[in-house]
Design a protein around this motif. Structure first.
Motif, PDB file in Angstrom:
ATOM      1  N   GLY A  84       0.809  -1.216   0.000  1.00 45.89           N
ATOM      2  CA  GLY A  84       0.000   0.000   0.000  1.00 45.89           C
ATOM      3  C   GLY A  84       0.839   1.261   0.000  1.00 45.89           C
ATOM      4  O   GLY A  84       0.552   2.204  -0.738  1.00 45.89           O
ATOM      5  N   VAL A  85       1.887   1.291   0.795  1.00 47.68           N
ATOM      6  CA  VAL A  85       2.771   2.455   0.834  1.00 47.68           C
ATOM      7  C   VAL A  85       3.470   2.618  -0.512  1.00 47.68           C
ATOM      8  O   VAL A  85       3.590   3.727  -1.038  1.00 47.68           O
ATOM      9  CB  VAL A  85       3.791   2.320   1.983  1.00 47.68           C
ATOM     10  CG1 VAL A  85       4.884   3.359   1.873  1.00 47.68           C
ATOM     11  CG2 VAL A  85       3.085   2.436   3.321  1.00 47.68           C
TER      12      VAL A  85
ATOM     13  N   GLY B  46      -8.027   4.614  -6.613  1.00 50.52           N
ATOM     14  CA  GLY B  46      -7.203   5.561  -7.352  1.00 50.52           C
ATOM     15  C   GLY B  46      -7.940   6.129  -8.549  1.00 50.52           C
ATOM     16  O   GLY B  46      -7.847   7.332  -8.854  1.00 50.52           O
TER      17      GLY B  46
ATOM     18  N   MET C 150      -7.268  -0.990  -4.479  1.00 49.42           N
ATOM     19  CA  MET C 150      -6.425   0.205  -4.541  1.00 49.42           C
ATOM     20  C   MET C 150      -6.564   0.909  -5.886  1.00 49.42           C
ATOM     21  O   MET C 150      -6.612   2.140  -5.952  1.00 49.42           O
ATOM     22  CB  MET C 150      -4.961  -0.165  -4.301  1.00 49.42           C
ATOM     23  CG  MET C 150      -4.628  -0.432  -2.856  1.00 49.42           C
ATOM     24  SD  MET C 150      -2.862  -0.469  -2.616  1.00 49.42           S
ATOM     25  CE  MET C 150      -2.568  -2.193  -2.433  1.00 49.42           C
ATOM     26  N   ASP C 151      -6.636   0.130  -6.965  1.00 48.15           N
ATOM     27  CA  ASP C 151      -6.787   0.729  -8.292  1.00 48.15           C
ATOM     28  C   ASP C 151      -8.143   1.404  -8.458  1.00 48.15           C
ATOM     29  O   ASP C 151      -8.232   2.484  -9.043  1.00 48.15           O
ATOM     30  CB  ASP C 151      -6.577  -0.320  -9.378  1.00 48.15           C
ATOM     31  CG  ASP C 151      -5.125  -0.743  -9.511  1.00 48.15           C
ATOM     32  OD1 ASP C 151      -4.248  -0.006  -9.019  1.00 48.15           O
ATOM     33  OD2 ASP C 151      -4.872  -1.809 -10.094  1.00 48.15           O
TER      34      ASP C 151
ATOM     35  N   LYS D  51       2.384   1.559  -3.454  1.00 47.59           N
ATOM     36  CA  LYS D  51       1.395   1.916  -4.478  1.00 47.59           C
ATOM     37  C   LYS D  51       1.038   3.398  -4.373  1.00 47.59           C
ATOM     38  O   LYS D  51       0.698   4.025  -5.371  1.00 47.59           O
ATOM     39  CB  LYS D  51       0.145   1.053  -4.308  1.00 47.59           C
ATOM     40  CG  LYS D  51      -0.823   1.181  -5.418  1.00 47.59           C
ATOM     41  CD  LYS D  51      -0.844  -0.076  -6.222  1.00 47.59           C
ATOM     42  CE  LYS D  51      -1.991  -0.020  -7.196  1.00 47.59           C
ATOM     43  NZ  LYS D  51      -1.599  -0.325  -8.521  1.00 47.59           N
ATOM     44  N   SER D  52       1.128   3.960  -3.181  1.00 48.23           N
ATOM     45  CA  SER D  52       0.810   5.378  -3.021  1.00 48.23           C
ATOM     46  C   SER D  52       1.938   6.268  -3.519  1.00 48.23           C
ATOM     47  O   SER D  52       1.758   7.472  -3.629  1.00 48.23           O
ATOM     48  CB  SER D  52       0.519   5.688  -1.551  1.00 48.23           C
ATOM     49  OG  SER D  52       1.712   5.572  -0.787  1.00 48.23           O
ATOM     50  N   GLY D  53       3.089   5.700  -3.815  1.00 51.00           N
ATOM     51  CA  GLY D  53       4.182   6.478  -4.379  1.00 51.00           C
ATOM     52  C   GLY D  53       5.323   6.729  -3.426  1.00 51.00           C
ATOM     53  O   GLY D  53       6.365   7.242  -3.827  1.00 51.00           O
TER      54      GLY D  53
END
Length: 114
Positions: free
Chosen positions: A27-28, A69, A65-66, A30-32
């Motif tokens: 998760g971290v 987003g 998550m997608d 994927k958030s960038g």
């Protein structure tokens, strides 16, 4: 809620000790913030379960998550790019699903490792 017999719950505490940090790392990443550290999630989970099972567990998390987003950027999209990406993505999903059924777990582990 009654679960069918072919859907056993994982009760091993080691699985959760490995999976919770793996999902948080994913998760971290994927958030960038974590750059490419999300790629470690499946190998971390493979310490407790098979690689295909680890990938299958993470797929709904990645999907959620997608979707979140996409909801955040729903007004900023490029229709031309979507017309290219959606068919290619669907082909990739079909090929991945077929190979997931056909390939041996050790070969999948090798591919993920590479």
């Amino acid at each position: 809620m009654v679960l069918p017999e072919n859907f056993p719950l994982i009760t091993d505490p080691f699985f959760y000790a490995v999976t919770i940090p793996a999902v948080l790392l994913l998760g971290v990443s994927k958030s960038g913030f974590g750059a490419g550290f999300g790629s470690l999630a499946v190998p971390m989970m493979a310490l407790a379960v098979s690689v295909p099972q680890a990938a299958a567990i993470l797929m709904p998390v990645l999907l959620l998550m997608d979707v979140l987003g996409m909801a955040a950027f729903r007004k900023d999209f490029d229709l031309k790019l979507l017309k290219f990406l959606i068919p290619c993505g669907l082909v990739g999903i079909v090929v991945g699903a077929l190979l997931f059924k056909l390939l041996d777990a050790r070969l999948v582990a090798g591919i993920v490792g590479v």
